[in-house]
Design a protein around this motif. Structure first.
Motif, short mmCIF file in Angstrom:
data_model
loop_
_atom_site.label_atom_id
_atom_site.label_comp_id
_atom_site.label_asym_id
_atom_site.label_seq_id
_atom_site.Cartn_x
_atom_site.Cartn_y
_atom_site.Cartn_z
N ASP A 24 0.82 -1.21 0.00
CA ASP A 24 0.00 0.00 0.00
C ASP A 24 0.86 1.26 0.00
N GLU A 25 2.07 1.17 0.53
CA GLU A 25 2.95 2.34 0.57
C GLU A 25 3.68 2.55 -0.75
N MET A 26 3.75 1.49 -1.57
CA MET A 26 4.47 1.57 -2.85
C MET A 26 3.45 1.75 -3.97
N THR A 27 3.22 3.01 -4.34
CA THR A 27 2.13 3.36 -5.25
C THR A 27 2.24 2.66 -6.60
N GLU A 28 3.45 2.63 -7.17
CA GLU A 28 3.61 2.05 -8.50
C GLU A 28 3.35 0.55 -8.49
N PHE A 29 3.85 -0.12 -7.47
CA PHE A 29 3.59 -1.56 -7.39
C PHE A 29 2.11 -1.84 -7.18
N LYS A 30 1.43 -0.99 -6.40
CA LYS A 30 0.01 -1.18 -6.18
C LYS A 30 -0.78 -1.00 -7.48
N ARG A 31 -0.40 0.03 -8.26
CA ARG A 31 -1.05 0.22 -9.58
C ARG A 31 -0.81 -0.99 -10.48
N LEU A 32 0.43 -1.47 -10.46
CA LEU A 32 0.76 -2.63 -11.30
C LEU A 32 -0.11 -3.83 -10.94
N ALA A 33 -0.25 -4.12 -9.65
CA ALA A 33 -1.07 -5.26 -9.23
C ALA A 33 -2.53 -5.06 -9.61
N GLU A 34 -3.04 -3.81 -9.47
CA GLU A 34 -4.45 -3.55 -9.82
C GLU A 34 -4.70 -3.75 -11.31
N TYR A 35 -3.78 -3.27 -12.16
CA TYR A 35 -3.95 -3.46 -13.60
C TYR A 35 -3.98 -4.95 -13.95
N LEU A 36 -3.10 -5.71 -13.33
CA LEU A 36 -3.07 -7.15 -13.61
C LEU A 36 -4.34 -7.83 -13.11
N GLU A 37 -4.86 -7.41 -11.97
CA GLU A 37 -6.12 -7.99 -11.47
C GLU A 37 -7.28 -7.66 -12.40
N HIS A 38 -7.34 -6.40 -12.88
CA HIS A 38 -8.40 -6.05 -13.83
C HIS A 38 -8.28 -6.86 -15.12
N ALA A 39 -7.04 -7.06 -15.56
CA ALA A 39 -6.84 -7.88 -16.77
C ALA A 39 -7.36 -9.30 -16.57
N ALA A 40 -7.08 -9.87 -15.40
CA ALA A 40 -7.56 -11.23 -15.12
C ALA A 40 -9.09 -11.28 -15.11
N GLU A 41 -9.74 -10.23 -14.59
CA GLU A 41 -11.21 -10.20 -14.58
C GLU A 41 -11.77 -10.16 -15.99
N HIS A 42 -11.18 -9.34 -16.86
CA HIS A 42 -11.64 -9.31 -18.25
C HIS A 42 -11.36 -10.64 -18.95
N MET A 43 -10.27 -11.29 -18.60
CA MET A 43 -9.99 -12.60 -19.18
C MET A 43 -11.05 -13.62 -18.79
N LYS A 44 -11.53 -13.53 -17.54
CA LYS A 44 -12.61 -14.43 -17.11
C LYS A 44 -13.86 -14.21 -17.96
N ALA A 45 -14.21 -12.93 -18.19
CA ALA A 45 -15.38 -12.63 -19.02
C ALA A 45 -15.19 -13.15 -20.44
N ALA A 46 -13.98 -12.97 -21.00
CA ALA A 46 -13.72 -13.48 -22.34
C ALA A 46 -13.79 -15.00 -22.38
N LEU A 47 -13.28 -15.64 -21.31
CA LEU A 47 -13.29 -17.10 -21.27
C LEU A 47 -14.72 -17.64 -21.26
N THR A 48 -15.63 -16.95 -20.57
CA THR A 48 -17.03 -17.37 -20.56
C THR A 48 -17.62 -17.35 -21.96
N GLU A 49 -17.34 -16.29 -22.72
CA GLU A 49 -17.86 -16.20 -24.09
C GLU A 49 -17.20 -17.21 -25.02
N LEU A 50 -15.91 -17.46 -24.80
CA LEU A 50 -15.22 -18.45 -25.64
C LEU A 50 -15.78 -19.85 -25.42
N LYS A 51 -16.05 -20.18 -24.16
CA LYS A 51 -16.63 -21.50 -23.89
C LYS A 51 -18.05 -21.62 -24.43
#
Length: 684
Positions: A589-616
């Motif tokens: 939480d004190e390291m702003t850039e690392f926190k942003r990096l983790a959030e972007y990757l989490e959002h990417a994983a969420e969109h991948m889940k939505a894409a995976l549902t449509e692909l299946k």
């Protein structure tokens, strides 16, 4: 004395009645057992012979041999299991011995009495009289079950009834090949025996053809398969049968053989394995024959193609909707001519001159045609069979020539694009379609025809990135789409590959990040994740573009492969996020850039889940948008990763800071599945 003789006679009758009843009980058991055994063996012989007859396709030698063998086996079974045991004579003394062996309380009384009775002595001796009377009294307590138990009788009888029921069911409702075999073996006079499930359908059968004509002979096997099918021919000048192998037409599942330039009568039949067709005759007569066919192609108006004439042709190859005029020249006069299509549709041709007839065919599907002629009131095949190949109007070919690859640019640059479209029948529209960060698709019209539709067109468009207010990590996906001028069945659409325009940081920061990554030995693994997501989007796009020409099996296989790749990438992304959070712990939480990096990757994983549902769900178009949004989040994470690397490179003053920089690179490299991209198999 008289009373004693009467008593002895009465007791003798009782003993003989008992022995007779025992003998009949034994014979009943022998009959039931013999019938059951004979019926079982006979059933195996009869039904086995029927199965063998079916296997050998009911040829006459096998029918006769199996019929004789099965009847002999059944007769031997009857003789061995039934008649032989019944043929044995069993006297009273032997039956008495048989009973005493199973009932040990008589102590040879019954055997001795039976022997005296068989000798038919006067029985006046008091001792003999007392012996017979004692035996008669003893048998009152002897049950006939000592000879053959009721349980055994029920067992034999039940087995016989079951066999009778099973045979009755097989004879009436058994498999058709079995019933046919039984009828041919044992009821050759019946109607069922006259119907064979194995036949060879031969065309044209008996026929009359013009002299010099070619004749195609076809054979289709019904009810069986054969590795080799032969045509047997015989001509008047060669009385011996000539065997010719027939070729298999895989598509039509028909064996064919073409007789060229017939000059004399031909007798023929077809044989496959042991099955033979009837014998047919082709009569060669002095009849009219189509000597030449001229074709005139009149293409659909939207193609703007001129009329084309092919002299001395036959086979037709044209785009769907083409009208083909057929001019047939005959060797001699004929009363009428008819065009006959493969589906049986007939169309009368018009006489247009001496020995000439004209007709028209509209090309709608791939088929065949021939010309039937009528001479002296007789209609016959007057030409060879010709192919009609219907060609689909293909979609335009579209490519993006410039830049022709994925590019990276800053948010204030201008990116020039150039698209080319080609089509045999003309282009009516060329468009550039793009989407920013997986959002709503936008369209830029590059060309729209007003009068004539050119066969090739080039369109250009410049992206002024400053107008879209982008930031590093954003992405623009774009492709070109063109339509042809098919007004018959509707315009066909062609699409190019999809490309990506990635927004990068400004020059100084970008160069510092690139130099830092090269000094660490390559790109960060987040860039690898981005590249894999790009390839998933490209693969999905290819499936959408090629779906009209793909088989259902290919489509399902491709979708499963893309879904597998997207699922693997989601797992890798989530694993990277977990590793970052574990490594940073409470200091994240004190390291702003690392926190942003983790959030972007989490959002990417969420969109991948939505894409995976449509692909299946086999919905590639619906999956494309969340796939692009996942790519945007990965690119933003990549941009943050570059900023972190630049910061490390700028602030590194000693070995400790250098160690932290290397530890950061190690953080992104470890525990990532570097699997080969399975979706590369989608490329054709």
């Amino acid at each position: 004395m008289r009373e004693r003789l009467i008593d002895a006679s009465s007791e003798r009758i009782t003993l003989r009645a008992f022995l007779r009843a025992a003998r009949w009980r034994w014979r009943a058991a022998v009959i039931l057992k013999g019938l059951a055994m004979s019926l079982g063996v006979g059933s195996l012989a009869f039904f086995g012979s029927a199965a063998l007859a079916d296997h050998f396709h009911y040829t006459e030698p096998w029918i006769l041999g199996l019929r004789f063998a099965s009847l002999i086996i059944f007769a031997l079974a009857l003789g061995f299991f039934l008649f032989k045991p019944l043929w044995k004579r069993i006297p009273d003394a032997r039956m008495a011995r048989f009973i005493e062996e199973r009932h040990g309380e008589l102590h040879d009384r019954l055997v001795t009495a039976a022997e005296f009775i068989e000798r038919d002595e006067r029985l006046r001796a008091p001792l003999v009289h007392r012996l017979i009377r004692d035996a008669a009294e003893r048998i009152a307590s002897v049950s006939l079950d000592a000879v053959t138990s009721r349980r055994r009788l029920w067992l034999y009888g039940s087995a016989l009834l079951v066999l009778l029921g099973l045979c009755g069911w097989l004879f009436t409702a058994g498999p058709r090949p079995l019933l046919t075999g039984l009828a041919k073996l044992y009821a050759p006079w019946s109607e069922a025996a006259g119907i064979s499930p194995y036949t060879i359908m031969v065309t044209p059968g008996d026929a009359r053809v013009p002299k010099g004509a070619d004749q195609m002979i076809g054979a289709r096997l019904h009810g069986f398969h054969a590795e080799r099918v032969d045509l047997y021919l015989k001509r008047p000048d060669h009385p011996a049968w000539i065997r010719q192998p027939m070729d298999l037409d895989e598509e039509a599942r028909t064996y064919r053989f073409l007789l060229f330039n017939l000059q004399q009568d031909v007798t023929y039949y077809v044989q496959a394995d042991h099955i033979r067709s009837p014998i047919f005759t082709i009569d060669v007569a002095e009849l009219a024959w189509v000597d030449q066919i001229d074709l005139t192609y009149r293409f659909p108006p939207y193609t703007h193609r001129p009329t084309r004439t092919v002299e001395d042709g036959g086979d037709i190859v044209a785009i769907k909707g083409t009208r083909v005029n057929i001019l047939a020249t005959l060797t001699r006069p004929a009363e009428a001519a008819t065009l006959v299509l493969q589906n049986g549709v007939r169309q009368e041709m018009k006489p247009v001159g001496p020995n000439r007839f004209a007709g028209e065919i509209i090309v709608r599907s791939t088929t065949t045609y021939r010309i039937d002629l009528t001479s002296a009131g007789e209609t016959y095949t007057g030409s060879n069979v010709y192919d009609i190949t219907a060609v689909d109007d293909r979609a335009p070919t579209v490519t993006i020539e410039k830049p022709g690859r994925d590019v990276k640019a800053t948010s204030i640059q201008e990116v020039f694009t150039q698209a080319r479209a080609e089509d045999d029948n003309g282009i009516t529209a060329l468009e550039l379609r793009f989407s920013i960060n997986g959002g709503e698709e936008q369209t830029v019209t590059l060309y729209r025809a007003r009068r004539d539709a050119p066969r090739r067109i080039i369109g250009t468009h410049t992206f002024f990135l400053e107008e879209y207010h982008l930031q590093p990590g954003d992405v623009i996906s774009y492709y070109a789409m063109a339509r042809d001028n098919n007004t018959a069945s509707g315009p066909n659409q062609g699409m190019s590959d999809i490309y990506f325009l990635q927004i990068r940081p400004f020059e100084r920061t970008y160069r510092q990040a690139e130099q830092n990554m090269r000094s660490q030995g390559g790109e960060g693994s987040n860039s690898a994740l981005t590249q894999r997501q790009k390839e998933i989007i490209a693969a999905t796009w290819r499936v959408i573009r090629e779906r009209p020409i793909s088989t259902p099996e290919e489509f399902v296989e491709n979708m499963n492969t893309i879904a597998l790749g997207q699922d693997r990438l989601r797992e890798d992304t989530e694993a990277l996020v977990g590793r970052i959070r574990r490594r940073m712990g409470l200091t994240l939480d004190e390291m702003t850039e690392f926190k942003r990096l983790a959030e972007y990757l989490e959002h990417a994983a969420e969109h991948m889940k939505a894409a995976l549902t449509e692909l299946k769900a086999r919905q590639p178009k619906s999956a494309l948008q969340p796939e692009q949004r996942a790519l945007q989040q990965l690119m933003r994470a990549d941009a943050v990763f570059r900023e972190i690397q630049v910061a490390f490179a700028t602030n590194a003053q000693g070995s400790d800071d250098r160690a932290e920089a290397e530890d950061l690179a190690d953080l992104f490299e470890l525990e990532l599945d570097r699997m080969k991209n399975q979706y590369e198999t989608l490329q054709r």
